[in-house]
Design a protein around this motif. Structure first.
Motif, PDB file in Angstrom:
ATOM      1  N   UNK A 226      85.114  27.513 -38.078  1.00  0.00           N
ATOM      2  CA  UNK A 226      85.085  26.205 -37.413  1.00  0.00           C
ATOM      3  C   UNK A 226      86.089  26.165 -36.272  1.00  0.00           C
ATOM      4  N   UNK A 227      87.288  26.657 -36.523  1.00  0.00           N
ATOM      5  CA  UNK A 227      88.324  26.653 -35.474  1.00  0.00           C
ATOM      6  C   UNK A 227      87.918  27.504 -34.280  1.00  0.00           C
ATOM      7  N   UNK A 228      87.346  28.666 -34.547  1.00  0.00           N
ATOM      8  CA  UNK A 228      86.916  29.539 -33.455  1.00  0.00           C
ATOM      9  C   UNK A 228      85.807  28.883 -32.628  1.00  0.00           C
ATOM     10  N   UNK A 229      84.843  28.265 -33.304  1.00  0.00           N
ATOM     11  CA  UNK A 229      83.728  27.640 -32.592  1.00  0.00           C
ATOM     12  C   UNK A 229      84.159  26.414 -31.778  1.00  0.00           C
TER      13      UNK A 229
ATOM     14  N   UNK B 167      79.512  25.922 -24.268  1.00  0.00           N
ATOM     15  CA  UNK B 167      80.470  27.016 -24.432  1.00  0.00           C
ATOM     16  C   UNK B 167      81.184  26.945 -25.778  1.00  0.00           C
ATOM     17  N   UNK B 168      81.335  25.747 -26.301  1.00  0.00           N
ATOM     18  CA  UNK B 168      82.025  25.557 -27.574  1.00  0.00           C
ATOM     19  C   UNK B 168      81.335  24.447 -28.354  1.00  0.00           C
ATOM     20  N   UNK B 169      81.898  24.157 -29.510  1.00  0.00           N
ATOM     21  CA  UNK B 169      81.360  23.115 -30.380  1.00  0.00           C
ATOM     22  C   UNK B 169      82.365  21.987 -30.545  1.00  0.00           C
ATOM     23  N   UNK B 170      81.877  20.855 -31.045  1.00  0.00           N
ATOM     24  CA  UNK B 170      82.720  19.727 -31.412  1.00  0.00           C
ATOM     25  C   UNK B 170      82.359  19.326 -32.839  1.00  0.00           C
ATOM     26  N   UNK B 171      83.330  18.845 -33.594  1.00  0.00           N
ATOM     27  CA  UNK B 171      83.076  18.339 -34.938  1.00  0.00           C
ATOM     28  C   UNK B 171      82.500  16.940 -34.794  1.00  0.00           C
ATOM     29  N   UNK B 172      81.280  16.733 -35.286  1.00  0.00           N
ATOM     30  CA  UNK B 172      80.660  15.412 -35.195  1.00  0.00           C
ATOM     31  C   UNK B 172      81.001  14.547 -36.407  1.00  0.00           C
ATOM     32  N   UNK B 173      80.955  15.134 -37.607  1.00  0.00           N
ATOM     33  CA  UNK B 173      81.336  14.405 -38.822  1.00  0.00           C
ATOM     34  C   UNK B 173      81.579  15.384 -39.961  1.00  0.00           C
ATOM     35  N   UNK B 174      82.161  14.855 -41.052  1.00  0.00           N
ATOM     36  CA  UNK B 174      82.383  15.628 -42.269  1.00  0.00           C
ATOM     37  C   UNK B 174      82.009  14.747 -43.457  1.00  0.00           C
TER      38      UNK B 174
ATOM     39  N   UNK C  66      89.151  21.613 -39.177  1.00  0.00           N
ATOM     40  CA  UNK C  66      88.471  20.867 -40.241  1.00  0.00           C
ATOM     41  C   UNK C  66      89.236  21.082 -41.536  1.00  0.00           C
ATOM     42  N   UNK C  67      89.456  20.016 -42.275  1.00  0.00           N
ATOM     43  CA  UNK C  67      90.097  20.110 -43.584  1.00  0.00           C
ATOM     44  C   UNK C  67      88.994  20.195 -44.637  1.00  0.00           C
ATOM     45  N   UNK C  68      88.587  21.414 -44.971  1.00  0.00           N
ATOM     46  CA  UNK C  68      87.505  21.612 -45.926  1.00  0.00           C
ATOM     47  C   UNK C  68      87.988  21.354 -47.345  1.00  0.00           C
ATOM     48  N   UNK C  69      87.045  20.970 -48.192  1.00  0.00           N
ATOM     49  CA  UNK C  69      87.275  20.856 -49.624  1.00  0.00           C
ATOM     50  C   UNK C  69      85.976  21.269 -50.301  1.00  0.00           C
ATOM     51  N   UNK C  70      86.034  21.532 -51.594  1.00  0.00           N
ATOM     52  CA  UNK C  70      84.843  21.983 -52.305  1.00  0.00           C
ATOM     53  C   UNK C  70      83.680  21.010 -52.112  1.00  0.00           C
ATOM     54  N   UNK C  71      82.557  21.551 -51.638  1.00  0.00           N
ATOM     55  CA  UNK C  71      81.343  20.779 -51.436  1.00  0.00           C
ATOM     56  C   UNK C  71      81.232  20.078 -50.090  1.00  0.00           C
TER      57      UNK C  71
ATOM     58  N   UNK D  83      72.296  24.366 -30.670  1.00  0.00           N
ATOM     59  CA  UNK D  83      71.980  24.438 -32.084  1.00  0.00           C
ATOM     60  C   UNK D  83      73.115  23.797 -32.884  1.00  0.00           C
ATOM     61  N   UNK D  84      72.768  22.844 -33.735  1.00  0.00           N
ATOM     62  CA  UNK D  84      73.753  22.234 -34.618  1.00  0.00           C
ATOM     63  C   UNK D  84      74.060  23.199 -35.769  1.00  0.00           C
ATOM     64  N   UNK D  85      75.294  23.146 -36.248  1.00  0.00           N
ATOM     65  CA  UNK D  85      75.727  24.012 -37.340  1.00  0.00           C
ATOM     66  C   UNK D  85      76.346  23.149 -38.430  1.00  0.00           C
ATOM     67  N   UNK D  86      75.861  23.328 -39.654  1.00  0.00           N
ATOM     68  CA  UNK D  86      76.425  22.646 -40.819  1.00  0.00           C
ATOM     69  C   UNK D  86      77.206  23.670 -41.640  1.00  0.00           C
ATOM     70  N   UNK D  87      78.506  23.488 -41.721  1.00  0.00           N
ATOM     71  CA  UNK D  87      79.358  24.383 -42.500  1.00  0.00           C
ATOM     72  C   UNK D  87      79.688  23.700 -43.821  1.00  0.00           C
ATOM     73  N   UNK D  88      79.404  24.374 -44.920  1.00  0.00           N
ATOM     74  CA  UNK D  88      79.612  23.797 -46.247  1.00  0.00           C
ATOM     75  C   UNK D  88      80.466  24.732 -47.090  1.00  0.00           C
ATOM     76  N   UNK D  89      81.558  24.196 -47.621  1.00  0.00           N
ATOM     77  CA  UNK D  89      82.341  24.974 -48.575  1.00  0.00           C
ATOM     78  C   UNK D  89      81.653  24.855 -49.931  1.00  0.00           C
ATOM     79  N   UNK D  90      81.538  25.963 -50.647  1.00  0.00           N
ATOM     80  CA  UNK D  90      80.909  25.924 -51.968  1.00  0.00           C
ATOM     81  C   UNK D  90      81.582  24.865 -52.833  1.00  0.00           C
ATOM     82  N   UNK D  91      80.820  24.309 -53.761  1.00  0.00           N
ATOM     83  CA  UNK D  91      81.358  23.317 -54.691  1.00  0.00           C
ATOM     84  C   UNK D  91      82.305  24.006 -55.679  1.00  0.00           C
TER      85      UNK D  91
END
Length: 166
Positions: A115-118, A145-152, A128-133, A1-9
């Motif tokens: 994100x780090x845990x996954x 067993x784990x995930x990889x960051x595909x894009x941001x 991941x270096x998150x920013x608003x939005x 299952x793909x996961x999209x993590x979004x920081x609020x704007x």
């Protein structure tokens, strides 16, 4: 299952409005990011948010652009200071239900830790270096067993795409 993590704007400061709705700049940024996400054909099965107004509004903008307004849900445990391990376990359960993808709209430091845990099984590594939005797509590794960051998708990327679209 793909996961999209979004920081609020971006939201207004608490001193201006304790409910912290999105600022005009935050709304504008999220409209551009969500439009780019739609052009990329992102289609999570469900979009979860923390219940805080800024996360709910961000999720609603994203869902509107993706044509998914009917699958936006509030989920407990996605607050800024909530523990990430229960959500990581919940995500494993959701993956067994046949979902192709889901999105989570939340806050820092929660999203950074999740994100780090996954990805690394260590919530304190900051992968991941998150920013608003911003939207980060995590994909399962081949052994699941784990995930990889595909894009941001970032504000800067969405603005470039918005400018090039004209």
């Amino acid at each position: 299952m793909d996961i999209y993590l979004t920081q609020h704007a971006e939201s207004v400061p608490e001193r201006e409005d304790p409910s912290r709705p999105l600022s005009d700049e935050g709304k504008s940024t999220m409209e551009k990011i969500a439009a780019l996400a739609a052009r990329m054909k992102i289609k999570p099965d469900v979009i979860f948010h923390s219940g805080k107004l800024r996360a709910k509004q961000t999720a609603e903008i994203l869902a509107r652009h993706l044509g998914l307004s009917d699958v936006v849900r509030e989920k407990q445990g996605l607050g800024p200071m909530d523990q990430v391990s229960p959500i990581a376990e919940w995500l494993k359960e959701e993956a067994t239900k046949g979902l192709a993808a889901l999105a989570i709209v939340g806050h820092l430091p929660f999203l950074d830790k999740l994100a780090s845990l996954l990805v690394t099984e260590n919530e304190s590594l900051g992968v991941v270096s998150f920013e608003n939005g911003a939207i980060a797509k995590l994909v399962p590794r081949t052994d699941n067993s784990r995930y990889a960051v595909q894009w941001v998708i970032t504000k800067q990327l969405s603005e470039q795409a918005w400018t090039n679209r004209r």
